[in-house]
Scaffold this active site. Structure first.
Site, PDB file in Angstrom:
ATOM      1  N   HIS A  51      -0.580   4.816   7.221  1.00 41.05           N
ATOM      2  CA  HIS A  51       0.055   5.406   6.036  1.00 41.05           C
ATOM      3  C   HIS A  51       0.359   6.886   6.215  1.00 41.05           C
ATOM      4  CE1 HIS A  51      -2.591   2.034   4.667  1.00 41.05           C
ATOM      5  NE2 HIS A  51      -1.447   1.673   4.096  1.00 41.05           N
ATOM      6  N   SER A  72       0.806  -1.226   0.000  1.00 38.98           N
ATOM      7  CA  SER A  72       0.000   0.000   0.000  1.00 38.98           C
ATOM      8  C   SER A  72       0.837   1.274   0.000  1.00 38.98           C
ATOM      9  CB  SER A  72      -0.941   0.009   1.214  1.00 38.98           C
ATOM     10  OG  SER A  72      -0.218  -0.081   2.430  1.00 38.98           O
ATOM     11  N   ASP A 125      -3.431   8.169   7.784  1.00 35.84           N
ATOM     12  CA  ASP A 125      -4.347   7.299   8.511  1.00 35.84           C
ATOM     13  C   ASP A 125      -3.546   6.453   9.504  1.00 35.84           C
ATOM     14  OD1 ASP A 125      -3.258   5.121   7.130  1.00 35.84           O
ATOM     15  OD2 ASP A 125      -4.928   4.955   5.723  1.00 35.84           O
TER      16      ASP A 125
END
Length: 395
Positions: free
Chosen positions: A342, A45, A339
């Site tokens: 991340h 990610s 978040d």
């Protein structure tokens, strides 16, 4: 899941060659074939630009909904785990490339590269199995791209694209977070040292596969201090009944991984004579911004901009998970963390700049600019001048 032992052989050969051309010559009359150096991206990610939009997975592994991408650079959420762009978007910009498309998205061709990364992916296929595109599968997708390039542009041009390209790899965090710390059975089977060895062994094999297929220039994003992610701070708060620090068990795994990868990359540099790479100490780089955000233009290095609970550590951003409650800060640019897991676009941008043209003291043996444009600005030059120097051991 077999680990790989690297045997060193031969003597160290230091060769610095100045390359003054960039894919011109025979193809210069055709604007389609007059290309820049391509960028191929493998990972999780941290560098996913939308592949998980096209697979069946859990909500935690997708980011194609608001408030992701809220800063306005894109006109809608794209699947990037950020408030805007991620590091490979900036790298493409600096390399004078268009946005690199996700492999599973619609694309005319792959002449400028493609992104295989998938949120939740691991080096090991067992990590988040069935809900992410693991690294071995990403390598299979790369083989498909090779075949498509050959079919469209011919074997000679396809080989040129593959050999001149830069391969950027950012993966491993999920193997330790969910694959090990979140998996009691794995902890029973392997102690931390054994598990790190297994992850690194499989990652080494992947690098060698890409080299065998023609890849020569690589960029690596090492692991961050995982225990300082808002999600792990929240875990540590509960585990220690009030402790406000990072979860050191997770950070220790990241450090062990980074140290082992550093050794492997150095060994590959001896064994594979045309292997060139860019790496840096991302762990300490990010830890500096976490501990001293004001020195780098941030106001908060601990809490997530989007999430809920202590530190914003509950991964609820977007309200698509089981817990629908979440809050979003007023200005993500003030935060290190977007978040629970991340970083914000600003962190991605700062890191991209550091890897692009950082000095030998922070990036090496090459920086990304050197890999893309083959300048004699390459930091390996100082080793040739002083063979006894060991200035890249901290990378």
């Amino acid at each position: 899941m077999a680990s790989l032992q690297i045997s060193l052989f031969g003597q160290v050969i230091m060769i610095c060659v100045m390359m003054m051309s960039s894919c011109h010559g025979a193809f210069a009359t055709d604007p389609v074939l007059d290309t820049s150096v391509a960028l191929f991206v493998f990972g999780d990610s941290t560098v996913d630009t939308g592949n998980n939009n096209y697979i069946t997975t859990v909500p935690e592994n997708q980011a194609h909904y608001k408030p992701y991408g809220q800063n306005g650079f894109f006109d809608h959420p794209t699947g990037r785990f950020s408030d805007g762009r991620v590091i490979v978007d900036y790298i493409a910009e600096y390399a004078k490339l268009p946005m690199i498309p996700p492999f599973l998205g619609p694309s005319a061709d792959y002449i400028n590269g493609v992104n295989f990364a998938s949120g939740g992916a691991g080096v090991l296929p067992e990590t988040n199995q069935g809900s992410a595109i693991d690294l071995p599968t990403q390598l299979i997708y790369f083989e498909e791209v090779q075949k498509r390039l050959t079919k469209k542009f011919g074997e000679e041009k396809a080989k040129e694209v593959i050999s001149e390209a830069v391969y950027f790899i950012s993966i491993g965090s999920n193997d330790y977070m969910g694959g090990y710390l979140g998996n009691p059975k794995m902890q029973e089977q392997y102690n931390p040292e054994q598990y790190v060895g297994m992850v690194i062994g499989n990652l080494t094999q992947a690098i060698q596969v890409l080299y065998e297929k023609g890849g020569r220039k690589f960029g690596f994003l090492r692991l961050s201090p995982l225990g300082c992610l808002p999600a792990f701070r929240a875990v540590n708060l509960r585990a220690t009944k009030g402790g406000r620090g990072c979860f050191e068990g997770a950070s220790a795994l990241a450090l062990a991984h980074n140290d082992a990868l550093n050794t492997v990359l150095g060994n590959l540099g001896y064994v594979l004579k045309e292997f060139k790479y860019c790496s840096s100490d991302f762990y300490d780089w990010l830890r500096e911004r976490i501990d001293h955000p004001n020195q780098y233009g941030f106001k908060d290095g601990i809490n997530a901009c989007c999430g809920s609970g202590p530190y914003g550590g509950s991964f609820t951003c977007g309200g698509t998970k089981e817990d629908k409650d979440y809050q979003v800060c007023n200005n993500a640019d003030d935060y290190v963390w977007w978040d629970s897991f991340h970083p914000t676009e600003r962190i991605h941008e700062q890191l991209a700049k550091a890897l692009w043209n950082g000095p030998p003291s922070s990036v090496g043996p090459y920086n990304l600019e050197g890999l893309f444009f083959e300048k004699e600005k390459l930091t390996i030059g100082s080793i040739v001048d002083k063979p006894e120097a060991d200035q890249f051991q901290s990378f």
